[in-house]
Every structure is written in C-alpha cells, then in structure tokens.
Design a protein around this motif. Structure first.
Motif, PDB file in Angstrom:
ATOM      1  N   THR A 176       0.895  -1.280   0.080  1.00  0.00           N
ATOM      2  CA  THR A 176       0.101  -0.151  -0.119  1.00  0.00           C
ATOM      3  C   THR A 176       0.833   1.402   0.059  1.00  0.00           C
ATOM      4  O   THR A 176       1.852   1.469   0.896  1.00  0.00           O
ATOM      5  N   ARG A 177       0.735   2.250  -0.950  1.00  0.00           N
ATOM      6  CA  ARG A 177       1.248   3.555  -0.861  1.00  0.00           C
ATOM      7  C   ARG A 177       0.784   4.620   0.067  1.00  0.00           C
ATOM      8  O   ARG A 177      -0.721   4.554   0.211  1.00  0.00           O
ATOM      9  N   LEU A 178       1.689   5.180   0.861  1.00  0.00           N
ATOM     10  CA  LEU A 178       1.139   5.924   1.905  1.00  0.00           C
ATOM     11  C   LEU A 178       1.682   7.211   1.897  1.00  0.00           C
ATOM     12  O   LEU A 178       2.793   7.261   1.736  1.00  0.00           O
ATOM     13  N   THR A 179       0.919   8.458   2.129  1.00  0.00           N
ATOM     14  CA  THR A 179       1.446   9.757   1.978  1.00  0.00           C
ATOM     15  C   THR A 179       1.335  10.330   3.382  1.00  0.00           C
ATOM     16  O   THR A 179       0.212  10.211   4.026  1.00  0.00           O
ATOM     17  N   VAL A 203       3.992   0.381   2.500  1.00  0.00           N
ATOM     18  CA  VAL A 203       4.013  -0.262   3.582  1.00  0.00           C
ATOM     19  C   VAL A 203       4.428  -1.833   3.344  1.00  0.00           C
ATOM     20  O   VAL A 203       4.299  -2.563   2.139  1.00  0.00           O
ATOM     21  N   ILE A 204       5.467  -2.220   4.216  1.00  0.00           N
ATOM     22  CA  ILE A 204       5.887  -3.506   4.154  1.00  0.00           C
ATOM     23  C   ILE A 204       4.958  -4.439   5.210  1.00  0.00           C
ATOM     24  O   ILE A 204       4.828  -5.766   4.729  1.00  0.00           O
ATOM     25  N   LYS A 205       4.845  -3.937   6.210  1.00  0.00           N
ATOM     26  CA  LYS A 205       4.170  -4.969   7.377  1.00  0.00           C
ATOM     27  C   LYS A 205       3.396  -4.051   8.342  1.00  0.00           C
ATOM     28  O   LYS A 205       3.590  -2.821   8.627  1.00  0.00           O
ATOM     29  N   PHE A 206       2.040  -4.473   8.623  1.00  0.00           N
ATOM     30  CA  PHE A 206       1.331  -3.798   9.740  1.00  0.00           C
ATOM     31  C   PHE A 206       1.227  -4.814  10.834  1.00  0.00           C
ATOM     32  O   PHE A 206       1.138  -5.921  10.823  1.00  0.00           O
ATOM     33  N   VAL A 221       7.670   0.557   7.200  1.00  0.00           N
ATOM     34  CA  VAL A 221       7.442   1.343   5.696  1.00  0.00           C
ATOM     35  C   VAL A 221       8.970   1.354   5.046  1.00  0.00           C
ATOM     36  O   VAL A 221      10.086   1.484   5.717  1.00  0.00           O
ATOM     37  N   GLU A 222       8.765   1.473   3.736  1.00  0.00           N
ATOM     38  CA  GLU A 222       9.859   1.946   3.088  1.00  0.00           C
ATOM     39  C   GLU A 222       9.771   3.130   2.481  1.00  0.00           C
ATOM     40  O   GLU A 222       8.742   3.509   1.795  1.00  0.00           O
ATOM     41  N   ASP A 223      10.827   4.034   2.399  1.00  0.00           N
ATOM     42  CA  ASP A 223      10.815   5.461   1.715  1.00  0.00           C
ATOM     43  C   ASP A 223      11.270   5.203   0.294  1.00  0.00           C
ATOM     44  O   ASP A 223      11.538   4.209  -0.235  1.00  0.00           O
ATOM     45  N   THR A 256      14.135   1.707   5.417  1.00  0.00           N
ATOM     46  CA  THR A 256      13.188   1.360   6.240  1.00  0.00           C
ATOM     47  C   THR A 256      12.857   2.284   7.489  1.00  0.00           C
ATOM     48  O   THR A 256      13.936   2.573   8.151  1.00  0.00           O
ATOM     49  N   HIS A 257      11.667   2.353   7.907  1.00  0.00           N
ATOM     50  CA  HIS A 257      11.349   3.292   9.013  1.00  0.00           C
ATOM     51  C   HIS A 257      10.096   2.381   9.700  1.00  0.00           C
ATOM     52  O   HIS A 257       9.570   1.641   9.020  1.00  0.00           O
ATOM     53  N   LEU A 258      10.100   2.754  11.119  1.00  0.00           N
ATOM     54  CA  LEU A 258       8.592   2.394  11.765  1.00  0.00           C
ATOM     55  C   LEU A 258       7.806   3.485  11.898  1.00  0.00           C
ATOM     56  O   LEU A 258       8.318   4.533  12.033  1.00  0.00           O
ATOM     57  N   LEU A 259       6.667   3.189  11.485  1.00  0.00           N
ATOM     58  CA  LEU A 259       5.406   4.448  11.537  1.00  0.00           C
ATOM     59  C   LEU A 259       4.541   3.883  12.553  1.00  0.00           C
ATOM     60  O   LEU A 259       3.928   2.957  12.318  1.00  0.00           O
ATOM     61  N   ILE A 260       4.423   4.958  13.504  1.00  0.00           N
ATOM     62  CA  ILE A 260       3.661   4.849  14.658  1.00  0.00           C
ATOM     63  C   ILE A 260       2.423   5.571  14.628  1.00  0.00           C
ATOM     64  O   ILE A 260       2.731   6.848  14.358  1.00  0.00           O
ATOM     65  N   HIS A 261       1.298   5.121  14.756  1.00  0.00           N
ATOM     66  CA  HIS A 261      -0.058   5.881  14.730  1.00  0.00           C
ATOM     67  C   HIS A 261      -0.589   6.169  16.009  1.00  0.00           C
ATOM     68  O   HIS A 261      -1.081   5.168  16.473  1.00  0.00           O
ATOM     69  N   LEU A 262      -0.586   7.110  16.475  1.00  0.00           N
ATOM     70  CA  LEU A 262      -0.833   7.522  18.039  1.00  0.00           C
ATOM     71  C   LEU A 262      -2.061   8.637  18.037  1.00  0.00           C
ATOM     72  O   LEU A 262      -2.145   9.491  17.093  1.00  0.00           O
TER      73      LEU A 262
END
Length: 100
Positions: free
Chosen positions: A14-17, A30-33, A54-56, A61-67
């Motif tokens: 999935t492409r994420l902005t 997105v690589i994994k959720f 995620v991968e830029d 690679t990064h971790l993206l945390i949704h708070l």
C-alpha cells in the motif's frame, strides 16, 4: 485518496503519504502492519499501538507509529528510523492518506 483510519491494517504494498502543514509530504510503501500491545501498555492506552514497517522512496526502512490524541480528538504519525536516536519535530506528521 482517503485518510487512514486509526488501527487500519494496511496490506503490504500500500502506498502511503504522510502530511503536515510545516513540512513537505513524504511517500512510503507499507511492508508490514501490526498492533503493538507492549507499546500500548507502556503508553497507558486501551488498545495496542498501530505500527507499520514502511520503506521510503530511497529504499530506507522506518517504523511508522499511529498515535491518537484523545483530548484533541486528533491523530499523530511518528516516523522513526532505526539509525536515529529518537523522535524530533521532523518525525511527527498530522495525517496520512492512501490511494484507493
């Protein structure tokens, strides 16, 4: 494009902005959720913390945390790279969109 719902399980690919008023948009795949229950307990949340690997666009690679921020009825997206010590203002985003 539409906003990502809190805790939404996005499939790999999935492409994420990421969006913010004070910085340029950032684009990721997105690589994994997963729901991180340990972080949810540490942050005294009722649920786990939605976390995305995620991968830029440059292949990093990064971790993206949704708070969620209950008192403001808003969300924040925190981007962290393993080679960085922690979060700073450049790592915090106000929203995320996905293509439908």
């Amino acid at each position: 494009m539409r906003p990502v719902a809190f805790g939404e399980a996005l499939p790999a690919g999935t492409r994420l902005t990421l969006l913010s008023d004070d910085k340029p948009d950032r684009f990721f795949t997105v690589i994994k959720f997963w729901m991180d229950a340990t972080s949810g307990v540490a942050l005294d949340l009722k649920t786990g913390v939605p976390t995305y690997h995620v991968e830029d666009e440059e292949g990093r690679t990064h971790l993206l945390i949704h708070l969620t921020i209950e008192e403001k009825d808003a969300d924040r997206w925190c981007l962290w790279r393993p080679d960085q010590a922690g979060f700073d203002s450049r790592s915090i985003f106000e929203g995320a969109l996905i293509e439908e």
